[in-house]
Design a protein around this motif. Structure first.
Motif, PDB file in Angstrom:
ATOM      1  N   GLY A 199       0.757  -1.156  -0.024  1.00 46.96           N
ATOM      2  CA  GLY A 199      -0.112   0.088   0.040  1.00 46.96           C
ATOM      3  C   GLY A 199       0.882   1.247  -0.066  1.00 46.96           C
ATOM      4  O   GLY A 199       0.303   2.383   0.029  1.00 46.96           O
ATOM      5  N   TRP A 200       2.248   1.181   0.028  1.00 48.43           N
ATOM      6  CA  TRP A 200       2.983   2.420  -0.121  1.00 48.43           C
ATOM      7  C   TRP A 200       3.335   2.879  -1.702  1.00 48.43           C
ATOM      8  O   TRP A 200       3.427   1.970  -2.481  1.00 48.43           O
ATOM      9  N   ALA A 201       3.321   3.996  -1.622  1.00 49.00           N
ATOM     10  CA  ALA A 201       3.883   4.631  -3.021  1.00 49.00           C
ATOM     11  C   ALA A 201       4.876   5.853  -2.819  1.00 49.00           C
ATOM     12  O   ALA A 201       4.518   6.451  -1.798  1.00 49.00           O
ATOM     13  N   PRO A 202       5.969   5.901  -3.517  1.00 45.61           N
ATOM     14  CA  PRO A 202       6.976   7.138  -3.159  1.00 45.61           C
ATOM     15  C   PRO A 202       6.021   8.350  -3.654  1.00 45.61           C
ATOM     16  O   PRO A 202       5.172   8.421  -4.167  1.00 45.61           O
ATOM     17  N   LYS A 203       6.434   9.625  -2.810  1.00 45.52           N
ATOM     18  CA  LYS A 203       5.854  10.747  -2.849  1.00 45.52           C
ATOM     19  C   LYS A 203       6.116  11.363  -4.370  1.00 45.52           C
ATOM     20  O   LYS A 203       5.404  12.077  -4.859  1.00 45.52           O
ATOM     21  N   PHE A 204       7.433  11.070  -4.664  1.00 48.01           N
ATOM     22  CA  PHE A 204       7.760  11.340  -6.156  1.00 48.01           C
ATOM     23  C   PHE A 204       8.134  10.387  -6.884  1.00 48.01           C
ATOM     24  O   PHE A 204       8.772   9.132  -6.545  1.00 48.01           O
ATOM     25  N   ARG A 205       7.654  10.112  -8.241  1.00 47.01           N
ATOM     26  CA  ARG A 205       8.097   9.106  -8.960  1.00 47.01           C
ATOM     27  C   ARG A 205       9.580   8.936  -9.314  1.00 47.01           C
ATOM     28  O   ARG A 205       9.908   7.845  -9.581  1.00 47.01           O
ATOM     29  N   SER A 206      10.532   9.894  -9.298  1.00 46.02           N
ATOM     30  CA  SER A 206      11.785   9.604  -9.612  1.00 46.02           C
ATOM     31  C   SER A 206      12.562  10.860  -8.915  1.00 46.02           C
ATOM     32  O   SER A 206      12.002  11.681  -8.381  1.00 46.02           O
ATOM     33  N   VAL A 207      13.792  10.536  -8.693  1.00 47.55           N
ATOM     34  CA  VAL A 207      14.685  11.696  -8.170  1.00 47.55           C
ATOM     35  C   VAL A 207      14.720  12.981  -8.889  1.00 47.55           C
ATOM     36  O   VAL A 207      14.965  13.999  -8.429  1.00 47.55           O
ATOM     37  N   ARG A 208      14.437  12.977 -10.207  1.00 45.19           N
ATOM     38  CA  ARG A 208      14.128  14.108 -11.236  1.00 45.19           C
ATOM     39  C   ARG A 208      13.314  15.145 -10.406  1.00 45.19           C
ATOM     40  O   ARG A 208      13.567  16.217 -10.278  1.00 45.19           O
ATOM     41  N   GLU A 209      12.126  14.307 -10.016  1.00 40.31           N
ATOM     42  CA  GLU A 209      11.073  15.235  -9.620  1.00 40.31           C
ATOM     43  C   GLU A 209      11.376  15.482  -8.001  1.00 40.31           C
ATOM     44  O   GLU A 209      11.183  16.639  -7.562  1.00 40.31           O
ATOM     45  N   GLY A 210      11.838  14.710  -7.246  1.00 40.22           N
ATOM     46  CA  GLY A 210      12.196  14.776  -5.799  1.00 40.22           C
ATOM     47  C   GLY A 210      13.045  15.568  -5.604  1.00 40.22           C
ATOM     48  O   GLY A 210      13.011  16.628  -4.519  1.00 40.22           O
ATOM     49  N   PHE A 211      14.218  15.547  -6.239  1.00 44.11           N
ATOM     50  CA  PHE A 211      15.221  16.591  -6.092  1.00 44.11           C
ATOM     51  C   PHE A 211      14.823  18.063  -6.497  1.00 44.11           C
ATOM     52  O   PHE A 211      15.097  19.145  -5.675  1.00 44.11           O
ATOM     53  N   ALA A 212      14.203  18.329  -7.322  1.00 38.88           N
ATOM     54  CA  ALA A 212      13.462  19.530  -7.690  1.00 38.88           C
ATOM     55  C   ALA A 212      12.765  20.113  -6.750  1.00 38.88           C
ATOM     56  O   ALA A 212      12.795  21.174  -6.208  1.00 38.88           O
ATOM     57  N   ALA A 213      11.725  19.451  -6.243  1.00 44.10           N
ATOM     58  CA  ALA A 213      11.050  19.507  -5.264  1.00 44.10           C
ATOM     59  C   ALA A 213      11.511  19.928  -3.996  1.00 44.10           C
ATOM     60  O   ALA A 213      11.098  21.008  -3.305  1.00 44.10           O
TER      61      ALA A 213
END
Length: 109
Positions: A81-95
């Motif tokens: 039931g878990w999903a990452p907050k961001f699909r990839s580090v590309r989105e995660g780093f920017a955010a």
């Protein structure tokens, strides 16, 4: 990771059976893509070296990790039931960098 730890503290994760769980992106990247995404988010030049000197200095032991190639899947956590907050580090780093910049400007004001 901090995300998993925070979610578990707030009860957002289901009770998981004992065992090892891999935490990874839905959209895996190569080490080169990882370093380039971080450099882009930090507005730093991309380096031809992997890991670049600034990343090794910034990350310490993580620099050695970047030189390794790992293939993991987050499917076991996803099935729970878990999903990452961001699909990839590309989105995660920017955010993350954007949030840090907002917090820094708010603190300076």
């Amino acid at each position: 990771t901090t995300e998993i730890y925070t979610l578990s503290l707030h009860g957002a994760l289901p009770i998981l059976p004992a065992g090892a769980y891999n935490v990874g992106d839905d959209d895996p990247v190569t080490h080169r893509d990882y370093v380039n995404a971080l450099a882009t988010a930090m507005q730093l030049p991309r380096s031809p070296k992997l890991p670049p000197t600034w990343a090794a200095n910034l990350a310490g032991p993580v620099g050695k990790m970047l030189a390794r190639s790992l293939r993991i899947s987050n499917m076991k956590l996803r099935n729970a039931g878990w999903a990452p907050k961001f699909r990839s580090v590309r989105e995660g780093f920017a955010a993350t960098i954007a949030e840090m910049n907002v917090a820094q400007h708010a603190h300076a004001a």
